[in-house]
Scaffold this motif. Sequence first.
Motif, short mmCIF file in Angstrom:
data_model
loop_
_atom_site.label_atom_id
_atom_site.label_comp_id
_atom_site.label_asym_id
_atom_site.label_seq_id
_atom_site.Cartn_x
_atom_site.Cartn_y
_atom_site.Cartn_z
N ILE A 51 -2.14 -4.76 6.07
CA ILE A 51 -1.17 -3.72 5.66
C ILE A 51 -1.23 -3.51 4.15
O ILE A 51 -1.17 -2.37 3.66
CB ILE A 51 0.26 -4.08 6.11
CG1 ILE A 51 0.41 -3.86 7.62
CG2 ILE A 51 1.32 -3.29 5.36
CD1 ILE A 51 0.33 -2.41 8.07
N ASN A 52 -1.37 -4.59 3.37
CA ASN A 52 -1.46 -4.46 1.92
C ASN A 52 -2.70 -3.67 1.52
O ASN A 52 -2.66 -2.86 0.59
CB ASN A 52 -1.47 -5.83 1.24
CG ASN A 52 -0.11 -6.50 1.30
OD1 ASN A 52 0.91 -5.86 1.48
ND2 ASN A 52 -0.11 -7.82 1.16
N ASP A 55 -1.91 -0.06 2.25
CA ASP A 55 -0.96 0.47 1.27
C ASP A 55 -1.61 0.77 -0.07
O ASP A 55 -1.25 1.73 -0.74
CB ASP A 55 0.21 -0.50 1.07
CG ASP A 55 1.14 -0.57 2.27
OD1 ASP A 55 1.08 0.35 3.12
OD2 ASP A 55 1.90 -1.55 2.36
N LYS A 56 -2.57 -0.07 -0.46
CA LYS A 56 -3.27 0.13 -1.73
C LYS A 56 -4.42 1.12 -1.61
O LYS A 56 -5.10 1.42 -2.57
CB LYS A 56 -3.81 -1.20 -2.24
CG LYS A 56 -2.74 -2.18 -2.65
CD LYS A 56 -3.37 -3.49 -3.08
CE LYS A 56 -2.31 -4.52 -3.40
NZ LYS A 56 -2.89 -5.84 -3.66
N ASP A 57 -4.65 1.61 -0.38
CA ASP A 57 -5.75 2.53 -0.09
C ASP A 57 -7.10 1.88 -0.42
O ASP A 57 -8.03 2.54 -0.87
CB ASP A 57 -5.58 3.85 -0.83
CG ASP A 57 -6.03 5.03 0.00
OD1 ASP A 57 -6.25 4.86 1.22
OD2 ASP A 57 -6.19 6.13 -0.56
N VAL A 83 1.24 1.56 11.33
CA VAL A 83 0.56 2.67 10.64
C VAL A 83 0.92 4.01 11.26
O VAL A 83 1.20 4.98 10.55
CB VAL A 83 -0.97 2.43 10.63
CG1 VAL A 83 -1.70 3.61 10.02
CG2 VAL A 83 -1.30 1.15 9.86
N ARG A 86 4.27 5.60 10.36
CA ARG A 86 4.30 6.24 9.04
C ARG A 86 3.74 7.66 9.10
O ARG A 86 3.72 8.37 8.09
CB ARG A 86 3.45 5.45 8.05
CG ARG A 86 3.88 4.04 7.83
CD ARG A 86 2.86 3.35 6.97
NE ARG A 86 3.22 1.98 6.69
CZ ARG A 86 2.52 1.19 5.91
NH1 ARG A 86 1.39 1.62 5.35
NH2 ARG A 86 2.90 -0.04 5.70
N LYS A 141 -6.42 5.97 8.48
CA LYS A 141 -6.03 4.87 7.60
C LYS A 141 -6.53 3.53 8.11
O LYS A 141 -6.67 2.59 7.36
CB LYS A 141 -4.50 4.81 7.48
CG LYS A 141 -3.90 5.92 6.70
CD LYS A 141 -4.18 5.74 5.24
CE LYS A 141 -3.46 6.80 4.42
NZ LYS A 141 -3.67 6.62 3.02
#
Length: 144
Positions: A51-52, A55-57, A83, A86, A141
């Motif tokens: 997930i991190n 989130d940081k792409d 995911v 969102r 994503k």
Amino acid sequence: MPFPDYQFIQHSCNMLIQDELAYDRYALLNEHESFHSTLTNEQNIAYQTIINAIDKDDSGLFFLYGYGGNGKTFIWKTLVVAVRSRGDIVINVASSEIAALLLTGGRTAHSRVAIPINVVEDSFCSIKPDSELDALLNLAKLII
């Protein structure tokens, strides 16, 4: 008068993208809360790491391995609902139809990303640039 955003028009007409965005985000959010609360410490570490990165792409390649019954599929399902809740795209692929059935919206890798059935040394995926599949893969994503 401003020009229309053609990328938005292309995405709204792409049925592959629309199918991946057609999930009920509120139901997924409730499902995520339920799943996430039951993760073990080890599962939560793997979950948070992935997930991190999302989130940081950051691009990344993660391997979940372990004996049957360790909860690998449960981590994948938790990631998927996180995911998708969102409003982002997750592509679930597996090497067999049976395995693909374990994941919501799962497909075989052969059918989703155009992997040839008979693979030889110079085989390649036949994804054309600027195709609907190309747009879907670029918006994803997470690919499991």
